[in-house]
Design an enzyme around this catalytic site. Structure first.
Site, mmCIF file in Angstrom:
data_model
loop_
_atom_site.group_PDB
_atom_site.id
_atom_site.type_symbol
_atom_site.label_atom_id
_atom_site.label_comp_id
_atom_site.label_asym_id
_atom_site.label_seq_id
_atom_site.Cartn_x
_atom_site.Cartn_y
_atom_site.Cartn_z
ATOM 1 N N GLY A 185 0.816 -1.209 0.000
ATOM 2 C CA GLY A 185 0.000 0.000 0.000
ATOM 3 C C GLY A 185 0.846 1.253 0.000
ATOM 4 O O GLY A 185 1.942 1.276 -0.548
ATOM 5 N N SER A 186 0.324 2.286 0.669
ATOM 6 C CA SER A 186 0.978 3.593 0.603
ATOM 7 C C SER A 186 1.967 3.775 1.757
ATOM 8 O O SER A 186 1.835 3.137 2.796
ATOM 9 C CB SER A 186 -0.088 4.687 0.701
ATOM 10 N N PRO A 187 2.952 4.677 1.592
ATOM 11 C CA PRO A 187 3.902 4.943 2.669
ATOM 12 C C PRO A 187 3.222 5.437 3.951
ATOM 13 O O PRO A 187 3.652 5.075 5.047
ATOM 14 C CB PRO A 187 4.813 6.033 2.093
ATOM 15 N N GLY A 190 1.874 2.537 5.574
ATOM 16 C CA GLY A 190 3.051 1.731 5.904
ATOM 17 C C GLY A 190 3.668 2.153 7.238
ATOM 18 O O GLY A 190 4.048 1.317 8.056
ATOM 19 N N GLU A 207 5.578 -3.182 1.063
ATOM 20 C CA GLU A 207 5.650 -3.033 -0.388
ATOM 21 C C GLU A 207 4.942 -1.739 -0.731
ATOM 22 O O GLU A 207 3.715 -1.675 -0.765
ATOM 23 C CB GLU A 207 4.978 -4.230 -1.076
ATOM 24 N N CYS A 245 1.922 0.099 -8.698
ATOM 25 C CA CYS A 245 3.098 0.637 -8.014
ATOM 26 C C CYS A 245 4.325 0.587 -8.910
ATOM 27 O O CYS A 245 5.272 1.318 -8.698
ATOM 28 C CB CYS A 245 3.341 -0.107 -6.718
#
Lengths: 478, 515
Positions: A185-187, A190, A207, A245
């Site tokens: 997913g997104s930072p 994350g 990831e 991504c």
């Protein structure tokens, strides 16, 4: 929810998931799940993202079948302990590294490739012998319901569970103790996942994404340039409309080649997807209103809007955005600072293609760097002077289906890796095992200490066996 | 002294920022990436250790009263070996690894390239303050990173020696030591690192990992845990007599002192791993013993006998035992011993000398499982013995604790038991018939699992811990499968199914339109 997870822990403790037969059974069940539900999967992917069956097969079902078959064929090799060489000082001894399942693991998947990004890590977790909770993304609701209904019919209910729901469910899951968390997913999310994992010292694989550049240098022949444009167009707009991504985020190209490239890209857009917005075919839609607005917002900046050289129109009803090319939008605009994750392709022109290295290095590390070039020296420079999860030369996306290559990010694009054997490793603990015999026994290991023992140990550490014999025979002077 | 305190107090977030900025500039300039730089630094580190052995041993004596020989075996020699190994193998480690490619991406070639992560932070512990500081640094240098080392303030003599030596011997534009305690560490943790390598306890590890999460920084956490030793009653000593005699004949008149009876190998190996490793203050030291009810008294007897041989009648006086690091830890260990349900269980030792921070090797028999001493890592010279009816029950004792230790040990001659031990006990590392020696083995990854940490190092594993494995795929321009591209048709779908299946036959069938 807590109860069902306690159940998983019981299952894991019972040793059921450790047996290789169980793992193989489950992998076969994953294959059956895909094969026997082909039409349903096409349907749910179309519902969630408007994906065409061929795209669905290429990017999702095909990938899973390939991964599961690969894991099945390699599993016996993967689970075998690896011998570790030991020096003579330890003789007689045997060292090995034994992979063991980490326990009960949690997989958060993402909405853009709802089947692949859920089942690919699951294959790794099962191969390694873990009990698994899968939390599919609520933003692909049809796929999520499909998993909730179908996985229990195919996989071992006592060891693999699907838990649907939104952010609140995600948060509740994160409060529990896991032996591994695998997040795609997104930072931003994350960070939350890793912070929660820290409370229980749970290792994580993140990831994430990032702005993946494509450096375009090879213009030696027109036919090659055509291949480049085709690969970029197919990889950018043909892959969930850029909502991937590993999609190309922007292009770096020398000024003098920009117009050629733009013309070729336009041609390919027409060939692949058809004419104007109304007739667009084979283009996935934007996942939801929120993302549609986000992407549309990137285009609305007047400086950005004026840089559009192709496309730019949107259909709010159908949530479709036309494949759009922009030439030199301002570098400080959001389209160049945020990950685009949609069908917009900015082209940044440079005087000299070598400048692309500094350009890339002045931004966070991307998940992938694509480089189209035939110049060996330039390839070497890209490899040694930039950093990214992956580097792919002269193509886009295909690294994703190479089982022999680790897939994962660096820096802001995440850490940890999977695919093929790496998926197995990601969900395994490599246990070091040393077997010793009782004899012979080296006395100088033990106190009380004296000078003789110190000399003995110094020699032993250097593996100076001759010196050791001399010392034992009393022939070696200090 | 006052000036020094003042000097240390000014290391705040701004100073941390400066340090990181300088190192990042060196890293970006590519200084640390060159093979020559890595070799030069590793050689300098080796030279630094070789030329300063007495000073290092003296600092360790100041901090822990560590016997010189222990300092040599577990710290100095191990570090020198790490440097030598890295120097010898690095060329091989940095070589890109070829990866196979499949028919799906034909024609192509692929490799995996190890690249440095960038600027890394190593936070080390006080129990092996020299080794645990520099051993990770060896990996970080070999992998081509810039490094900040924060040694533990609880071993101050070693910390300041490290600061001095590293500044003198290594490239200070890329490798720095920052001394300090909690506030300095917090200042460092606020910064963005490309990797954090932490050795210490679980409580601080959680803080480190949460701080790392803010910047998405990967971490290696080397923690501890209650490492158990299972001693099987079936260890048959008589069988070994013949071997002992051979041993004696070969060596008898040369060195009588190395011939002390080989009786009770197991006991001695446990003692060497427990009290011979910094008086139990080691993360892989045996924490407690599990043995059968029948065997416990015999084991206890042999412990008593061997301990006296090693450390004399009055172990508080022995020069061969480290002291407890400081009064906090002395008080912590005293509390474990003084708990009501535990204090009556001491069957050997128990002597304490508060002024000199010494605690004698102490054995406790049959302590309750719900006592403090059985619920936290002991990290000191106390050794409880837990008794079970059958040795097989030991695995349940370990697994029911719910935490995974860093190491687990088993002494037995029974193959079946070994197999079961290896299969059912989860720990960072397992050793059969010895203790702690796996640490010295660079072909084995050293690291924990679950509560004992994550990530591993030693030998090539250290290099890997500080490297990013970059996947590289080279493609040609020829052979572009048209099926990859829209507009999508039914025929393309069939061909795709064949292509991803990787079977040449089905690809041909699909191409010919037969499927």
């Amino acid at each position: 929810m807590e109860g069902s997870i306690a159940g998983l822990r019981e299952t894991f403790k019972s040793g059921r998931t450790r047996s290789v037969a169980w793992r193989k059974n489950q992998l076969k069940a994953v294959i059956d799940l895909i094969n026997e539900n082909e039409q349903t999967i096409y349907k749910v992917l179309h519902q969630d993202l408007g994906k065409d069956p061929a795209e669905s097969y290429r990017d999702e079902m095909g990938v899973i079948l390939k991964s599961a078959n690969y894991a099945l064929s390699c599993l016996d090799k993967w689970v075998a302990p690896k011998k570790a060489e030991l020096p003579l000082v330890f003789f007689p001894a045997k060292g090995e590294v034994l992979p063991e399942p980490v326990g009960v693991v949690l997989i958060f998947s993402s909405w853009n490739f709802p089947i692949t990004l859920a089942l690919d890590p699951l294959i790794g977790a099962i191969s390694a012998g873990n009990a698994v909770v899968l939390k599919p993304s609520e933003l692909a609701p049809a796929c999520s319901s499909f998993f909730i209904e179908t996985i229990p019919l195919y996989l071992d209910n006592k060891a693999v569970k699907v838990i649907g729901g939104g952010a609140d469910v995600g948060e509740r899951l994160l409060e529990l103790k896991w032996d591994k968390i695998f997040f795609t997913g997104s930072p931003q999310v994350g960070r939350l996942v890793m912070t929660a994992a820290a409370r229980h010292l749970t290792p994580v694989t993140l990831e994430l994404g990032g702005k993946c550049p494509a450096v375009v240098d090879a213009f030696s022949s027109h036919s090659k340039t055509k291949v480049i444009a085709k690969r970029i167009a197919g990889g950018k707009w043909g892959l969930c409309s850029g909502q991937a991504c590993i999609a190309v985020d922007y292009l770096l190209v020398e000024e003098k080649f920009a117009s050629t490239l733009i013309e070729l890209l336009k041609k390919n857009i027409k060939r692949f997807f058809g004419g104007n917005l109304g007739d667009l075919k084979c283009v996935s839609r934007i996942v939801n209103k929120h993302h549609f607005e986000r992407i549309y917002h990137l285009l609305k900046d007047p400086h950005v809007a004026s840089s559009i050289v192709h496309g730019g129109s949107v259909d709010e009803e159908r949530l479709v955005i036309e494949p759009t090319i922009l030439l030199d939008p301002p570098l400080d605009s959001e389209i160049m600072t945020e990950e685009i994750f949609g069908p917009l392709l900015p082209i940044i022109t440079l005087k000299n293609i070598e400048e692309s290295i500094d350009f890339i290095n002045s931004r966070p590390k991307p998940l992938v760097i694509y480089a189209f070039t035939e110049d060996g020296t330039f390839k070497k420079r890209i490899l040694s002077e930039t950093s990214s999860g992956t580097v792919t030369f002269n193509d886009v996306m295909v690294q994703f289906v190479c089982d022999s290559l680790p897939f994962g990010g660096a820096g802001q694009s995440g850490f940890g890796r999977y695919h093929g054997k790496y998926s197995f490793d990601t969900f395994s603990h490599e246990k070091a095992v040393l077997h010793r015999a009782f004899f012979p026994e080296l006395e100088p290991r033990y106190p009380p200490w004296n000078d003789f023992k110190l000399r003995f140990i110094k020699l032993a550490y250097r593996f100076d066996y001759f010196g050791l014999i001399l010392l034992l025979l009393g022939l070696k002077k200090p | 002294m006052a000036r020094e305190v003042e000097k240390k107090a000014v290391f705040d977030t701004d100073s941390a920022k400066e340090v990181v900025k300088e190192l990042r500039a060196s890293f970006v300039a590519g200084k640390t990436k060159s093979y020559e730089w890595r070799v030069a630094q590793l050689k300098a580190l080796l030279k630094m250790t070789e030329e300063n052995e007495p000073q290092i041993a003296a600092a360790l004596r100041d901090d822990l009263s560590k016997p010189e020989l222990e300092s040599y075996i577990y710290e100095i020699a191990m570090l020198k070996n790490s440097c030598r190994l890295a120097l010898k193998e690095m060329k091989r480690w940095i070589m890109p690894e070829k990866a196979k490619t499949s028919l799906t991406t034909f024609p192509s070639s692929a490799e995996i390239v190890s690249e440095p992560l960038g600027v890394v932070l190593v936070i080390s512990a006080w129990n092996y303050p020299f080794l645990l500081s520099l051993d990770p640094v060896v990996g970080a240098i070999a992998a081509g990173n810039a490094v900040v080392l924060k040694p533990s303030e609880i071993a101050p003599a070693t910390a300041s020696l490290l600061a001095k030596l590293v500044a003198n011997y290594l490239d200070s534009s890329c490798i720095k030591v920052v001394e300090g305690a909690v506030s300095e560490t917090s200042a460092l943790l606020e910064k963005k690192w490309d990797k954090i390598f932490y050795t210490g306890n679980g409580r601080v590890a959680r803080i480190v990992m949460a701080a790392a999460a803010k910047h998405l920084t990967p971490v290696v956490l080397e923690l501890g845990g209650k490492s158990p030793v299972i001693v099987d009653s079936g260890i048959n000593l008589q069988v070994s007599i013949v071997l002992i005699l051979l041993h004696v004949c070969f060596l008898c008149d040369l060195h009588a002192d190395i011939l002390i009876c080989v009786f009770q190998v197991a006991t001695r190996r446990i003692i060497a791993g427990k009290w011979g490793c910094n008086n139990g203050q080691a993360c892989i030291s045996p924490d407690y013993i599990i043995t059968t009810k029948d065997y416990a008294p015999k084991l206890l007897d042999s412990f008593k006998r061997e301990l006296e041989q090693f450390y004399g009648k009055n172990p508080l006086e022995s020069k061969d035992l480290s002291r407890i690091v400081n009064s906090n830890h002395f008080a912590r260990l005293s509390k474990l011993l003084d708990e009501d349900k535990v204090s009556g269980k001491i069957v050997h030792g128990g002597e304490r000398d508060k002024n000199n921070l010494k605690i004698a090797p102490t054995i406790l028999l049959d302590v309750p499982l719900d006592s403090l001493i059985m619920n936290e890592e002991i990290f000191g010279p106390l050794l409880p013995i837990i008794m079970v009816d059958k040795v097989e029950d030991s695995f349940d004792v370990i697994n029911s604790s719910g935490t995974k230790p860093l190491a687990a040990y088993l002494f037995t001659n029974k193959e079946k038991l070994k197999e079961k031990f290896v299969a059912t006990v989860s720990a960072g590392g397992l050793v059969v018939n010895d203790t702690t020696v796996h640490l010295a083995e660079h072909t084995l990854p050293f690291g924990g699992v679950g509560d004992s940490g994550m990530g591993a190092y030693h030998g090539k594993f250290s290099f890997d811990a500080f490297s990013h494995k970059k996947a590289v795929l080279y493609r040609g321009f020829a052979c572009d499968a048209f099926v990859r591209y829209p507009p999508y048709t039914r025929r393309k779908l069939r061909l795709l199914q064949a292509l991803l299946g990787g079977s040449l036959l089905s690809i041909i069938r699909a191409l010919l339109g037969w499927s």
